[in-house]
Write an enzyme that holds these catalytic residues in place. Sequence first.
Site, PDB file in Angstrom:
ATOM      1  N   ARG A 158       0.821  -1.227   0.000  1.00  0.00           N
ATOM      2  CA  ARG A 158       0.000   0.000   0.000  1.00  0.00           C
ATOM      3  C   ARG A 158       0.856   1.279   0.000  1.00  0.00           C
ATOM      4  O   ARG A 158       0.485   2.280   0.585  1.00  0.00           O
ATOM      5  CB  ARG A 158      -0.988   0.002   1.180  1.00  0.00           C
ATOM      6  CG  ARG A 158      -1.986  -1.139   1.158  1.00  0.00           C
ATOM      7  CD  ARG A 158      -2.909  -1.091  -0.055  1.00  0.00           C
ATOM      8  NE  ARG A 158      -3.813  -2.231  -0.084  1.00  0.00           N
ATOM      9  CZ  ARG A 158      -3.609  -3.340  -0.804  1.00  0.00           C
ATOM     10  NH1 ARG A 158      -2.524  -3.452  -1.571  1.00  0.00           N
ATOM     11  NH2 ARG A 158      -4.476  -4.320  -0.789  1.00  0.00           N
ATOM     12  N   SER A 208     -12.225  -0.922   1.336  1.00  0.00           N
ATOM     13  CA  SER A 208     -11.621  -1.532   2.515  1.00  0.00           C
ATOM     14  C   SER A 208     -10.931  -0.444   3.345  1.00  0.00           C
ATOM     15  O   SER A 208     -10.074   0.269   2.832  1.00  0.00           O
ATOM     16  CB  SER A 208     -10.620  -2.584   2.058  1.00  0.00           C
ATOM     17  OG  SER A 208     -10.077  -3.262   3.147  1.00  0.00           O
ATOM     18  N   GLU A 278      -6.138   2.072   5.615  1.00  0.00           N
ATOM     19  CA  GLU A 278      -5.700   1.965   4.227  1.00  0.00           C
ATOM     20  C   GLU A 278      -6.247   3.172   3.455  1.00  0.00           C
ATOM     21  O   GLU A 278      -5.615   3.673   2.527  1.00  0.00           O
ATOM     22  CB  GLU A 278      -6.246   0.671   3.625  1.00  0.00           C
ATOM     23  CG  GLU A 278      -5.953   0.465   2.174  1.00  0.00           C
ATOM     24  CD  GLU A 278      -6.418  -0.905   1.687  1.00  0.00           C
ATOM     25  OE1 GLU A 278      -6.015  -1.925   2.292  1.00  0.00           O
ATOM     26  OE2 GLU A 278      -7.176  -0.962   0.707  1.00  0.00           O
TER      27      GLU A 278
END
Length: 287
Positions: A158, A208, A278
């Site tokens: 990420r 998410s 995230e």
Amino acid sequence: MLHDEPLSHYTFTKTGGPADLLAFPKDVAEVQALVEMARERDMPLTVIGNASNLIVRDGGIRGLVLILTAMKKITVNGNDVTAQAGARLIDTTEAAYRAGLTGLEFAAGIPGSVGGALFMNAGAYNGEVCSVISQAYVLTRAGELKTYNHRELNFRYRHSVVQDTGDIVLSVTFSMKFGDKPTIRAKMDELNARRAAKQPLEYPSCGSVFKRPPDHFVGPMIQKAGLQGHIIGGAQVSKKHAGFIINLGNATATDYLDMIHLIQKTVKAKFDVDLEPEVRIIGEPLH
């Protein structure tokens, strides 16, 4: 150029305060001109892609905001697919499929832009975009055009180098292998069906919310913490997938952030696991 434009009109959560100035550049020259204007006026500059994995706080964003969704051209050259930063990742996977190229199937349902996907090394179903990105063309905050190769993009989970540099992604080249078109299509369809079955796609959400911590799955931890279905204001921990926070209709960004903090605190107390968002959180709190 729009003034005091509510960013809730553009974010996937349907929340977020106003941008002082909002522009939708159509090409590299327009991006360059806008960056130059912001620099000359000593104005803060924020770039957002498709705003799918983003929370903008209710106070909005000062200075100039660029949304790059008008820059969406996708070209195929041999086994390379080059997409402008504002192109949807979904459309890029379809272009790859039409060209008989394999390697991006995992991203068939990711709603973000190509620039955003590179920025956060987006992934799903055990795939990450870093596995197929060969280079990126960017504009630095100083106004210099440059190309990063795969190694220079410094991908990890990420993360990519542009999170550190603040460079503005203009286009991304994906280098793939030729494959069997029916097999590629079948894989894309299978993953999209899994996504539709398990994720609350019928509600506004930022996807998410948390990064996956080592040796844990986020959704089951939130379930075991007793928070699935929990509501704060208009935000709810999805009953379909506890890793998602949905907007029931009147949520604010503050509702989302309050829910994120509650989940972090509860999971830390119950499992001693630190959940890291995230989703990208930007902008000013409401004063």
